[in-house]
Design an enzyme around this catalytic site. Structure first.
Site, PDB file in Angstrom:
ATOM      1  N   GLU A 102       0.844  -1.209   0.000  1.00 39.25           N
ATOM      2  CA  GLU A 102       0.000   0.000   0.000  1.00 39.25           C
ATOM      3  C   GLU A 102       0.876   1.254   0.000  1.00 39.25           C
ATOM      4  O   GLU A 102       0.595   2.230  -0.698  1.00 39.25           O
ATOM      5  CB  GLU A 102      -0.927  -0.021   1.223  1.00 39.25           C
ATOM      6  CG  GLU A 102      -1.879  -1.202   1.176  1.00 39.25           C
ATOM      7  CD  GLU A 102      -2.889  -1.209   2.302  1.00 39.25           C
ATOM      8  OE1 GLU A 102      -2.468  -1.268   3.478  1.00 39.25           O
ATOM      9  OE2 GLU A 102      -4.098  -1.163   2.019  1.00 39.25           O
ATOM     10  N   GLU A 113      -3.085 -10.176   3.747  1.00 42.79           N
ATOM     11  CA  GLU A 113      -4.125  -9.829   4.720  1.00 42.79           C
ATOM     12  C   GLU A 113      -5.139 -10.954   4.899  1.00 42.79           C
ATOM     13  O   GLU A 113      -5.538 -11.284   6.017  1.00 42.79           O
ATOM     14  CB  GLU A 113      -4.858  -8.546   4.287  1.00 42.79           C
ATOM     15  CG  GLU A 113      -4.113  -7.257   4.589  1.00 42.79           C
ATOM     16  CD  GLU A 113      -3.095  -6.853   3.537  1.00 42.79           C
ATOM     17  OE1 GLU A 113      -2.716  -7.699   2.699  1.00 42.79           O
ATOM     18  OE2 GLU A 113      -2.653  -5.696   3.559  1.00 42.79           O
TER      19      GLU A 113
HETATM   20  C1  1HE Z   1       6.973  -8.029  12.116  1.00 38.87           C
HETATM   21  C2  1HE Z   1       6.243  -8.004  10.904  1.00 38.87           C
HETATM   22  C3  1HE Z   1       5.008  -7.345  10.902  1.00 38.87           C
HETATM   23  C4  1HE Z   1       8.066  -9.089  10.582  1.00 38.87           C
HETATM   24  N1  1HE Z   1       4.588  -6.777  12.058  1.00 38.87           N
HETATM   25  N2  1HE Z   1       6.515  -7.460  13.227  1.00 38.87           N
HETATM   26  N3  1HE Z   1       2.128  -8.458   6.442  1.00 38.87           N
HETATM   27  C5  1HE Z   1       2.508  -9.697   6.650  1.00 38.87           C
HETATM   28  O1  1HE Z   1       1.694 -10.570   6.846  1.00 38.87           O
HETATM   29  C6  1HE Z   1       3.982  -9.935   6.585  1.00 38.87           C
HETATM   30  C7  1HE Z   1       4.482 -10.508   7.877  1.00 38.87           C
HETATM   31  N4  1HE Z   1       5.927 -10.715   7.837  1.00 38.87           N
HETATM   32  C8  1HE Z   1       6.496 -11.746   7.128  1.00 38.87           C
HETATM   33  O2  1HE Z   1       5.857 -12.477   6.398  1.00 38.87           O
HETATM   34  C9  1HE Z   1       7.974 -11.918   7.289  1.00 38.87           C
HETATM   35  O3  1HE Z   1       8.352 -11.347   8.537  1.00 38.87           O
HETATM   36  C10 1HE Z   1       8.835 -11.275   6.187  1.00 38.87           C
HETATM   37  C11 1HE Z   1       8.658 -12.069   4.889  1.00 38.87           C
HETATM   38  C12 1HE Z   1       8.506  -9.809   5.952  1.00 38.87           C
HETATM   39  C13 1HE Z   1      10.323 -11.342   6.597  1.00 38.87           C
HETATM   40  O4  1HE Z   1      10.660 -12.678   6.952  1.00 38.87           O
HETATM   41  P1  1HE Z   1      11.956 -12.937   7.831  1.00 38.87           P
HETATM   42  O5  1HE Z   1      12.102 -14.444   7.946  1.00 38.87           O
HETATM   43  O6  1HE Z   1      13.098 -12.186   7.300  1.00 38.87           O
HETATM   44  O7  1HE Z   1      11.667 -12.296   9.272  1.00 38.87           O
HETATM   45  P2  1HE Z   1      10.793 -12.862  10.506  1.00 38.87           P
HETATM   46  O8  1HE Z   1      11.618 -13.868  11.275  1.00 38.87           O
HETATM   47  O9  1HE Z   1       9.433 -13.300  10.085  1.00 38.87           O
HETATM   48  O10 1HE Z   1      10.605 -11.565  11.396  1.00 38.87           O
HETATM   49  C14 1HE Z   1      11.713 -10.887  11.949  1.00 38.87           C
HETATM   50  C15 1HE Z   1      11.203  -9.923  12.990  1.00 38.87           C
HETATM   51  O11 1HE Z   1      10.381  -8.961  12.336  1.00 38.87           O
HETATM   52  C16 1HE Z   1      10.307 -10.587  14.015  1.00 38.87           C
HETATM   53  O12 1HE Z   1      10.446  -9.859  15.215  1.00 38.87           O
HETATM   54  P3  1HE Z   1      11.282 -10.447  16.471  1.00 38.87           P
HETATM   55  O13 1HE Z   1      11.125  -9.363  17.497  1.00 38.87           O
HETATM   56  O14 1HE Z   1      10.610 -11.735  16.829  1.00 38.87           O
HETATM   57  O15 1HE Z   1      12.677 -10.626  15.974  1.00 38.87           O
HETATM   58  C17 1HE Z   1       8.926 -10.386  13.461  1.00 38.87           C
HETATM   59  O16 1HE Z   1       7.915 -10.427  14.441  1.00 38.87           O
HETATM   60  C18 1HE Z   1       9.076  -8.984  12.901  1.00 38.87           C
HETATM   61  N5  1HE Z   1       8.080  -8.716  11.882  1.00 38.87           N
HETATM   62  N6  1HE Z   1       6.953  -8.684   9.980  1.00 38.87           N
HETATM   63  C19 1HE Z   1       5.338  -6.840  13.170  1.00 38.87           C
HETATM   64  N7  1HE Z   1       4.245  -7.232   9.801  1.00 38.87           N
HETATM   65  C20 1HE Z   1      -3.646  -0.752   7.277  1.00 38.87           C
HETATM   66  S1  1HE Z   1      -4.000  -2.383   7.136  1.00 38.87           S
HETATM   67  C21 1HE Z   1      -2.583  -3.148   6.493  1.00 38.87           C
HETATM   68  C22 1HE Z   1      -2.715  -4.641   6.587  1.00 38.87           C
HETATM   69  C23 1HE Z   1      -1.398  -5.326   6.605  1.00 38.87           C
HETATM   70  O17 1HE Z   1      -0.391  -4.794   6.294  1.00 38.87           O
HETATM   71  S2  1HE Z   1      -1.431  -6.946   7.135  1.00 38.87           S
HETATM   72  C24 1HE Z   1       0.281  -7.310   7.369  1.00 38.87           C
HETATM   73  C25 1HE Z   1       0.742  -8.079   6.242  1.00 38.87           C
END
Ligand code: 1HE
Length: 268
Positions: free
Chosen positions: A122, A142
């Protein structure tokens, strides 16, 4: 009154001025994959609300670490356990930031790599130009998270890829990347090397245009898409009346007339 941007105010963004009025705004929470928490969105509102009046001539928007942006901060969202009204107001702040980007009149070039997903897409779709490298991938997860888009994807991503693909992306979490993503309109440029370097080159080129021309290009086109064809044609005439008679354009027109200006030629 001169408006300045105090870069020290930004904590979740790294904001830097480069030569020629080009500014680089970097999402700076790499350990959280640049997930958009409420504070980051507020900083974007502040930067993009100020930039058009502070002499910013182009912006490169980038992400630090291995990914551009993982979208909504899901951990914050889980922790806050928001009410419907609270989340609606949060989404309105996203719209405030992204509308300031799209309609602000300053060219925004997104340098994309790694995940450009959910709210990250977005955000990217609010930029005027998207450049991807070979690692970049787009998705709207989402649906899988029990969520819905709230940062303008229904409008901007649908504009880029069309309704059927948008619904497919949301239903299935389908990922697009590489040349296919360019062919669909998710990005305009794909590079072998660094998308940041390519975005900087584009930003520098755009920054050479007169600010009023760029203001019209990066504001009027979007506004006109929201109008009837009749009203858009009228608005276009009014904007052209202002832009095409600007005193700063006279030297450029004179250079064309005296044959010193570069001609438009096909690519080699
Ligand atoms: C996060 C987030 C997040 C990572 N919010 N903390 N978005 C998603 O569904 C994407 C969610 N994220 C992922 O699928 C993956 O994290 C990634 C592909 C982006 C990266 O993978 P990777 O293996 O490099 O990292 P990871 O091990 O999943 O995450 C590393 C850290 O980043 C970890 O935190 P830590 O404190 O445990 O080390 C994760 O929790 C953190 N992290 N992504 C919070 N999204 C206005 S409405 C909009 C609607 C949306 O956007 S829905 C979200 C969609």
């Amino acid at each position: 009154m001169t408006i300045t941007i105090d870069t020290s105010r930004f904590k979740n963004l790294a904001v830097e001025e480069h030569d020629g009025g080009v500014w680089v705004v970097t999402l700076n929470r790499p350990t959280k994959r640049n997930a958009l928490n409420a504070d980051t969105v507020e900083e974007m509102v502040e930067f993009f609300a100020t930039a058009p009046r502070a002499g910013v001539r182009a912006v490169v928007l980038a992400g630090s670490g291995d990914h551009f942006c993982a979208g909504l901060d899901l951990v914050e969202h889980h922790r806050e356990d928001r009410s419907p009204a609270e989340f609606m107001h949060l989404c309105l702040r996203w719209h405030e930031a992204f509308n300031k980007m799209e309609y602000g009149g300053v060219p925004v070039i997104a340098a994309l790599h790694g995940a450009v997903v959910g709210g990250g897409l977005e955000l990217a779709s609010s930029a005027h130009i998207r450049v991807i490298d070979q690692t970049a991938y787009f998705a709207l997860p989402e649906g899988q998270r029990g969520l819905f888009t709230g940062g303008g994807a229904t409008i901007r991503v649908t504009d880029l890829v069309g309704k059927a693909r948008m619904i497919d992306m949301m239903l299935t979490g389908r990922v697009y990347q590489g040349q296919e993503a360019v062919d669909l309109g998710l990005a305009q440029y794909i590079v072998e090397g660094s998308s940041f370097d390519a975005a900087m080159e584009i930003a520098r080129k755009a920054a050479e245009n007169l600010p009023l021309s760029n203001f019209a290009i990066c504001s009027a086109v979007s506004h006109m898409q929201n109008m009837s064809a009749m009203d858009a044609a009228y608005a276009e005439s009014v904007v052209a009346g202002v832009v095409n008679t600007q005193p700063d354009a006279r030297a450029r027109l004179a250079a064309f007339a005296d044959k010193s200006a570069a001609r438009v030629r096909p690519n080699d």
